[in-house]
Design a protein around this motif. Sequence first.
Motif, mmCIF file in Angstrom:
data_model
loop_
_atom_site.group_PDB
_atom_site.id
_atom_site.type_symbol
_atom_site.label_atom_id
_atom_site.label_comp_id
_atom_site.label_asym_id
_atom_site.label_seq_id
_atom_site.Cartn_x
_atom_site.Cartn_y
_atom_site.Cartn_z
ATOM 1 N N VAL A 1 0.853 -1.184 0.000
ATOM 2 C CA VAL A 1 0.000 0.000 0.000
ATOM 3 C C VAL A 1 0.889 1.233 0.000
ATOM 4 N N GLN A 2 0.953 1.944 -1.119
ATOM 5 C CA GLN A 2 1.773 3.149 -1.195
ATOM 6 C C GLN A 2 0.906 4.364 -0.901
ATOM 7 N N THR A 3 1.221 5.026 0.185
ATOM 8 C CA THR A 3 0.386 6.130 0.654
ATOM 9 C C THR A 3 0.830 7.489 0.155
ATOM 10 N N GLY A 4 2.077 7.614 -0.260
ATOM 11 C CA GLY A 4 2.707 8.908 -0.442
ATOM 12 C C GLY A 4 3.559 9.231 0.774
ATOM 13 N N ALA A 5 4.460 10.190 0.641
ATOM 14 C CA ALA A 5 5.354 10.551 1.746
ATOM 15 C C ALA A 5 4.582 11.244 2.859
ATOM 16 N N TRP A 6 5.007 11.010 4.095
ATOM 17 C CA TRP A 6 4.359 11.614 5.259
ATOM 18 C C TRP A 6 5.098 12.893 5.608
ATOM 19 N N LEU A 7 4.525 14.016 5.207
ATOM 20 C CA LEU A 7 5.169 15.307 5.366
ATOM 21 C C LEU A 7 4.594 16.052 6.563
ATOM 22 N N LEU A 8 5.440 16.828 7.204
ATOM 23 C CA LEU A 8 5.032 17.661 8.332
ATOM 24 C C LEU A 8 5.197 19.115 7.924
ATOM 25 N N ALA A 9 4.098 19.834 7.843
ATOM 26 C CA ALA A 9 4.169 21.250 7.483
ATOM 27 C C ALA A 9 4.980 22.019 8.514
ATOM 28 N N ASP A 10 5.883 22.860 8.043
ATOM 29 C CA ASP A 10 6.775 23.608 8.928
ATOM 30 C C ASP A 10 6.517 25.104 8.717
ATOM 31 N N GLU A 11 5.983 25.747 9.744
ATOM 32 C CA GLU A 11 5.638 27.166 9.645
ATOM 33 C C GLU A 11 6.680 28.069 10.297
ATOM 34 N N ARG A 12 7.778 27.517 10.765
ATOM 35 C CA ARG A 12 8.773 28.329 11.460
ATOM 36 C C ARG A 12 9.443 29.319 10.504
ATOM 37 N N PRO A 13 9.599 30.572 10.919
ATOM 38 C CA PRO A 13 10.311 31.532 10.068
ATOM 39 C C PRO A 13 11.810 31.256 10.078
ATOM 40 N N LEU A 14 12.485 31.686 9.029
ATOM 41 C CA LEU A 14 13.943 31.591 9.017
ATOM 42 C C LEU A 14 14.523 32.624 9.972
ATOM 43 N N PRO A 15 15.637 32.323 10.622
ATOM 44 C CA PRO A 15 16.281 33.322 11.498
ATOM 45 C C PRO A 15 16.593 34.602 10.726
#
Length: 401
Positions: free
Chosen positions: A216-230
């Motif tokens: 069962v290929q689901t696609g990659a499990w990505l985590l949205a990252d909202e942190r600003p760059l320094p």
Amino acid sequence: MRVVLSTYGSRGDVQPLAGLAVQLRERGAEVRVCAPPDEEFAQRLAAVGVEVVPVGASVRSLVRGALPAPEELPRRAAVMVERFHAAVAAVAEPGGAVLATGVFPAVAGAQAAAEAVGARFVYAALQPTMLPSPHHPPIEFPLAPYRPGLTGNRELWADNIRTMNALFRDAVNDHRASIGLPTVDNVRDHVFTERPWLATDELLGPWPRPVDREVVQTGAWLLADERPLPADLSAFLDAGEPPVYAGFGSMPLHGAPDAARVLVEAARRQGRRVVLARGWAELAPVDGADDCFTVDEVNQQALFPKVAAVVHHGGAGTTTAAALAGTPQVVVPQIVDQPYWAARVAALGIGAAHDGPVPTLDSLSAALRRALTPEVGARAAAVAGRIRTDGAAVAARLLLG
């Protein structure tokens, strides 16, 4: 419904579970993550509100130390099976679900816990090369190489059963017997199950057919990252042409002690500045020049679209992040699945695969020169629009369905 997610491995094994955990919680599930006790993993999971159950020793301390002697492996495997069984069994519930990935003994311990508790069990691979297929060979264990004379993929996977049994069957079966579960003859196929999941994008990490088992290929499990760059990094980016990002994530680079100098000088040969990611290799500036900026933990999703190329080790997460950004890549593969991802980057035309794990100034300069061509840049931008980002949502629906 309680779902337990379990892994033992580097950041590339932990972060996908964070992405899946977020999707599960949004659908009303109660989630626990059993993972190594490294502080950076706990911080990342805590940032998205996921409760962590620390298990085992720090992965960072292990990979930075000496390799274990061969005679130590059975004992270590047995300890890991027992620890992950205990951790998962303590938080799993009857009728719930347990999903495990990472190193084999940890998965086997989580599976035994699911069986004992009465929870549904799912094994998930984070790269295609972990799963038996006639289209690729198994990953070769350094301490258990392929037997001479075996050439075809089917032969190699059949022999892989013997290898996995030799390495892990006693540890797995001794523990199973101690908690009243039946022992198994083919430990690999029992732990991988008859219907494993594959958490990769269908374009980046395809599962070619026909095959001998359902996957069962689901696609990659990505985590949205909202942190600003320094702010200082943003100022560096704005001060000139897009630089080259160079970093090796959770790889300590024991065999490449001069990697920082090579990375910086190879970028300079192309007339580029450098963002150098310190990582577990502890890369550091080679001089005081202002064309090099060093970062620790950073939001790759925000950074990669702003750089000219990404030089990295070929972890699944970094490969996917660079591909989603539409940024050319140079992959310098180190271990396990990283040569696979290097080959995929080259085959898709979105970057260059370095030949071998130790870059020299000439070899890395040549690879970076190829990646920075207009043709590769155009191809990387085109492929970015074809990568799916809903893999964690797909997996969450399947797990709770």
